[in-house]
Structures are given as structure tokens and as C-alpha cells.
Design an enzyme around this catalytic site. Sequence first.
Site, mmCIF file in Angstrom:
data_model
loop_
_atom_site.group_PDB
_atom_site.id
_atom_site.type_symbol
_atom_site.label_atom_id
_atom_site.label_comp_id
_atom_site.label_asym_id
_atom_site.label_seq_id
_atom_site.Cartn_x
_atom_site.Cartn_y
_atom_site.Cartn_z
ATOM 1 N N SER A 50 0.116 -0.420 -7.042
ATOM 2 C CA SER A 50 0.761 0.212 -5.892
ATOM 3 C C SER A 50 1.787 1.212 -6.411
ATOM 4 C CB SER A 50 1.473 -0.851 -5.045
ATOM 5 O OG SER A 50 2.376 -0.270 -4.122
ATOM 6 N N TYR A 63 7.569 -8.024 -4.359
ATOM 7 C CA TYR A 63 6.281 -7.325 -4.331
ATOM 8 C C TYR A 63 6.250 -6.234 -5.388
ATOM 9 C CZ TYR A 63 2.626 -4.115 -2.824
ATOM 10 O OH TYR A 63 1.540 -3.273 -2.809
#
Length: 285
Positions: A138, A151
Site C-alpha cells: 500500500s 496498518y
Amino acid sequence: MTITTTSKVWLITACSSGFGREMTLAALARGDKVIATARDPKKLTELAARGATTMALDVTSSDEALKRVIAEAVNVYGRIDVLVNNAGYILQGAVEECSTKEIFDQFNTNVFGALAVLRAVLPHMRARRSGVIANMGSIGGWDGHVNAGLYCSSKFALAALSISLKGELEHLGIEVTCIEPGYFRTNFLSSGHRNKAANEIQDYVDATAPVAKGLDAYNKNQPGDPVKGAKVIVEALSGDYGKKLPARLALGSDAVKFIDGIIEKSRTTLEEWAPLVKNTDCEDV
């Protein structure tokens, strides 16, 4: 089952929605074979009807269980050419708010699960001296974000592991990349994919609430088209562009812009501090 030497065999995790689903369809459209997996294979009925082989696979299973599943997957077509570690979710919360169990679960899916799956697949790829491993990272793996520190740190870890693996496996004919999408219009920002920490500490609300509100507003309004993104991923992993896969592959116009900004910011900071921090060598250097 007999397959042609030119078609590839894909194994993709978390295929019930989002990029997993779209990558499966993009690979099938090329005439490739896809083993599409999910924790609940009943959610893969549509993909099975479109030609995918579907299997149950929970990335948080034990090493022994995953080895059995991968052995079963290899037996379907005789090999796995491309592994895409796609399983992951967002733990939303300030770092202090997140419990030990919530933190472990985040890393268990996003990092340890990917590691366990690729470690089960690698013996088969090493035996053939061929294969591609793609870990879905990501843009969060380039910078920490308020309300998503766990995250982001999981994606930082996945990027570093991918870079290390690339160096370890290159001489064996196995390619590795970490695909780092920006914001794509999937359900990734929806409930079930974005899980909020149970504990809320009032002192953090002024920092975390605007971020959560922004993500809510951005949900289903992201700029990226997952169908187009999946097509680029499949083509890149198939070698269609005639380029060697990089260790980190940005995906999306926002990803390119964001990462470029992080690199520029890092260079500015490095240059600012360099005169102060580089004069620390031993006298005999």
C-alpha cells in the site's frame, strides 16, 4: 488437468471481492488458469462459474495446514507460476488505543499470513527455478498515518520483506515485487475491511476523528478503477511490458504523486541534517 506451456497458473488469496476478484477475472480473460482462494469458498461461486478453480484458504492457518492446501493447489495444474498475496485489512485506531490482540491480528493477516503462504509455495517454485511472488502492499507502506499506524507499519514490513526476498530469490529465477496501490474504488474502506479498535481514548479524538471522517467520505469515491488496476497488475506480473519487475511497484496516479512527495520530503530532510549527523565516523575511517 492439462494446460498449455504458455498459459500461467495463478494462486491468489482473498478473492471474494476487491482486487482479488478483479485480478482473477483479468487472468482468466488472458486464458490463464487461476486458483482463487478465500476463507469461505462459498463466496467464490461467481468466479468458479467464470472458470476459476476455487479453494478454501485462511492465511492465518498453521504452517502444516497451509502446506496441505498449497500441495493440493499444486496438484490441480501441476504448478503455481504466480502467487499473489492479497489478503489484508485496515486496523483503525491510534497506536495506544490498539490492544495487543488487535495488533497481533493485524500483523497476522497482513504480514505473517503472507509470509506463511509464500513459504509454503516457495519450495515448489524453487524446484522449478521459476515463479513470481507479488505481495499486495500500500502507499501506507511509505509513510505513517494518524489513526492507521498499525496498518501502515504492517505494509512497511511487507515492503521490506519483499525487497529482501527479491535479493534472495533472483538467482533462482523467482521474481518478487510489492504492489503498492493508492486509493481504488473497492470495499476496502468499508466495515469488515476497516476495523476500528475497541478502545477509544478521548485525548486522541481531535487527531483521529477527522481522519476517520475523511475515510468515510472517501469510501466509494476513490479515484482508482480496480478493473483497470487489476489488468495492469496481471500484465506486469505476466511480463507483458518487457520490464524487469521492481521491488516496489506503485499503482495509481495518486500513488505515484504521493510516493514522489515522500521521496522529495525525505531527501530535503536528509540534506538538512546531513552536515550535523555524518561527522560521526571513527577517526581511522
